[in-house]
Write an enzyme that holds these catalytic residues in place. Structure first.
Site, PDB file in Angstrom:
ATOM      1  N   ARG A  11       0.941  -1.253   0.112  1.00  0.00           N
ATOM      2  CA  ARG A  11      -0.050   0.084   0.196  1.00  0.00           C
ATOM      3  C   ARG A  11       0.847   1.332  -0.042  1.00  0.00           C
ATOM      4  O   ARG A  11       0.447   2.318  -0.436  1.00  0.00           O
ATOM      5  CB  ARG A  11      -1.035  -0.129   1.157  1.00  0.00           C
ATOM      6  CG  ARG A  11      -2.009  -1.108   1.296  1.00  0.00           C
ATOM      7  CD  ARG A  11      -2.674  -1.148  -0.234  1.00  0.00           C
ATOM      8  NE  ARG A  11      -3.829  -2.129  -0.127  1.00  0.00           N
ATOM      9  CZ  ARG A  11      -3.740  -3.359  -0.583  1.00  0.00           C
ATOM     10  NH1 ARG A  11      -2.316  -3.889  -1.236  1.00  0.00           N
ATOM     11  NH2 ARG A  11      -4.761  -4.325  -0.683  1.00  0.00           N
ATOM     12  N   GLY A  38       2.865   7.443  26.280  1.00  0.00           N
ATOM     13  CA  GLY A  38       1.758   7.920  25.465  1.00  0.00           C
ATOM     14  C   GLY A  38       2.070   8.290  24.113  1.00  0.00           C
ATOM     15  O   GLY A  38       1.430   8.034  22.965  1.00  0.00           O
ATOM     16  N   ARG A  70      -4.122   5.023  26.912  1.00  0.00           N
ATOM     17  CA  ARG A  70      -3.423   5.944  25.770  1.00  0.00           C
ATOM     18  C   ARG A  70      -2.487   5.078  25.288  1.00  0.00           C
ATOM     19  O   ARG A  70      -2.095   5.183  23.995  1.00  0.00           O
ATOM     20  CB  ARG A  70      -3.306   7.196  26.387  1.00  0.00           C
ATOM     21  CG  ARG A  70      -2.160   7.172  27.311  1.00  0.00           C
ATOM     22  CD  ARG A  70      -2.329   8.580  28.089  1.00  0.00           C
ATOM     23  NE  ARG A  70      -1.235   8.598  28.923  1.00  0.00           N
ATOM     24  CZ  ARG A  70      -1.404   8.011  30.209  1.00  0.00           C
ATOM     25  NH1 ARG A  70      -2.269   7.328  30.490  1.00  0.00           N
ATOM     26  NH2 ARG A  70      -0.209   8.183  31.074  1.00  0.00           N
ATOM     27  N   LYS A  83       8.504  -1.341  30.142  1.00  0.00           N
ATOM     28  CA  LYS A  83       7.475  -0.746  29.002  1.00  0.00           C
ATOM     29  C   LYS A  83       8.376  -1.049  27.639  1.00  0.00           C
ATOM     30  O   LYS A  83       7.636  -1.459  26.599  1.00  0.00           O
ATOM     31  CB  LYS A  83       7.347   0.764  29.103  1.00  0.00           C
ATOM     32  CG  LYS A  83       6.479   1.059  29.745  1.00  0.00           C
ATOM     33  CD  LYS A  83       6.240   2.627  29.803  1.00  0.00           C
ATOM     34  CE  LYS A  83       4.942   3.177  30.797  1.00  0.00           C
ATOM     35  NZ  LYS A  83       4.802   4.570  30.740  1.00  0.00           N
ATOM     36  N   ASP A 127       8.357  13.221  28.743  1.00  0.00           N
ATOM     37  CA  ASP A 127       7.481  14.189  29.381  1.00  0.00           C
ATOM     38  C   ASP A 127       8.152  15.093  30.113  1.00  0.00           C
ATOM     39  O   ASP A 127       7.252  15.852  30.969  1.00  0.00           O
ATOM     40  CB  ASP A 127       6.172  13.667  29.545  1.00  0.00           C
ATOM     41  CG  ASP A 127       6.548  12.581  30.782  1.00  0.00           C
ATOM     42  OD1 ASP A 127       7.637  12.544  31.311  1.00  0.00           O
ATOM     43  OD2 ASP A 127       5.481  11.917  31.303  1.00  0.00           O
ATOM     44  N   CYS A 173      15.933  26.954  20.915  1.00  0.00           N
ATOM     45  CA  CYS A 173      15.762  27.996  20.337  1.00  0.00           C
ATOM     46  C   CYS A 173      14.289  28.648  20.575  1.00  0.00           C
ATOM     47  O   CYS A 173      13.914  29.763  21.057  1.00  0.00           O
ATOM     48  CB  CYS A 173      15.879  28.194  19.033  1.00  0.00           C
ATOM     49  SG  CYS A 173      17.436  27.951  18.335  1.00  0.00           S
ATOM     50  N   CYS A 186       1.028  14.819  32.019  1.00  0.00           N
ATOM     51  CA  CYS A 186      -0.152  14.042  32.196  1.00  0.00           C
ATOM     52  C   CYS A 186      -0.500  13.557  33.454  1.00  0.00           C
ATOM     53  O   CYS A 186      -1.612  13.104  33.910  1.00  0.00           O
ATOM     54  CB  CYS A 186      -0.508  13.545  30.952  1.00  0.00           C
ATOM     55  SG  CYS A 186       0.289  11.878  30.889  1.00  0.00           S
ATOM     56  N   CYS A 254      22.664  26.121  19.619  1.00  0.00           N
ATOM     57  CA  CYS A 254      23.101  26.211  18.289  1.00  0.00           C
ATOM     58  C   CYS A 254      23.403  27.262  17.967  1.00  0.00           C
ATOM     59  O   CYS A 254      23.956  27.595  16.642  1.00  0.00           O
ATOM     60  CB  CYS A 254      21.872  25.479  17.171  1.00  0.00           C
ATOM     61  SG  CYS A 254      20.594  26.645  17.392  1.00  0.00           S
TER      62      CYS A 254
END
Length: 262
Positions: A11, A38, A70, A83, A127, A173, A186, A254
């Protein structure tokens, strides 16, 4: 590609912009995914289903019942399992042709210095503000593109920070290291499950386009990475805001630091 691979990825191969060469690039590519929660869970599944040949996933946590609202790579019977091992099993069931290296450790300077230079793209699915800054520095030093996203409550955002694009900014930045935001994890504020899934899937999409060469000059179609743009999503009304992201000439990561005074 063998016959099974031709069928599995058919596909994609039907797309005008997608050639066997693009798929071969994916099959030989290496993605480093930092975080298997998540954001990382859906990102990992789409990287694997698309045929990214080698995936390294890094996360110190174990699967908790609260994750299953989630984090779609994990299942109820794997609560308590690392995990990264849960994600490795999910990927093996989805696409056994993908080689997965699981690192059940928190990303730190030493780990990132070892693994980021080996990767063709890095996905920041963490996170915490501090580790995002550490990942950004490692990617900038190694010259590896970084796909970064976040989600909390009904809000999400995503961008690409690509050191190969001279005018593109880095994460620092946009989000200076010396100006950390309020804690927005969360676990404290909650998150609407489809929002975090959307951000993770988009991270995979950006990474796949980069790895397959769809965003390179002269590639067929008009694909453009999110380097130099920040997309902000509001799940309350399904609206998007696109912002131009400019490089900070005095960015501590940077940019060129200002001259010191004697």
């Amino acid at each position: 590609m063998d016959d099974d691979q031709q069928l599995r990825y058919s596909r994609h191969l039907l797309l005008d912009e997608w050639s066997e060469a693009a798929q071969e690039r994916l099959l030989s590519a290496h993605a480093l995914v930092i975080g298997a929660g998540g954001l990382g869970a859906p990102a990992l599944m789409y990287l694997a289903s698309a045929g990214v040949g080698r995936i390294t996933v890094m996360d110190p946590d174990t699967v908790d019942l609260t994750n299953l609202q989630r984090q779609i790579a994990h299942t109820t019977d794997r609560v308590g399992q690392a995990k990264v091992l849960s994600a490795q099993l999910a990927i093996a069931q989805l696409n056994p042709g993908v080689r997965v290296h699981a690192i059940a450790q928190a990303a730190d300077d030493a780990l990132l210095a070892e693994w980021v230079p080996q990767a063709d793209v890095v996905l920041d699915c963490t996170d915490r503000f501090a580790i995002r800054q550490t990942i950004n520095r490692a990617c900038r030093q190694a010259g590896v593109p970084l796909v970064s996203a976040s989600a909390v409550r009904f809000d999400g955002q995503i961008s690409v920070f690509d050191p190969r694009v001279p005018e593109a900014p880095c994460y620092a930045c946009l989000f200076p290291p010396d100006a950390p935001p309020e804690e927005t994890r969360c676990a404290m504020l909650g998150v609407f499950a489809p929002v975090v899934g959307m951000m993770g899937v988009m991270q995979a999409g950006e990474a796949i386009k980069l790895l397959a060469g769809l965003t390179e000059a002269g590639a067929p179609g008009h694909h453009q990475s999110l380097a130099g743009r920040l997309l902000i999503f509001d799940g309350r009304d399904w609206s998007w805001t696109a912002m131009r992201a400019r490089r900070n000439p005095v960015c501590p990561v940077c940019g060129t630091p200002p001259p010191t005074r004697d």
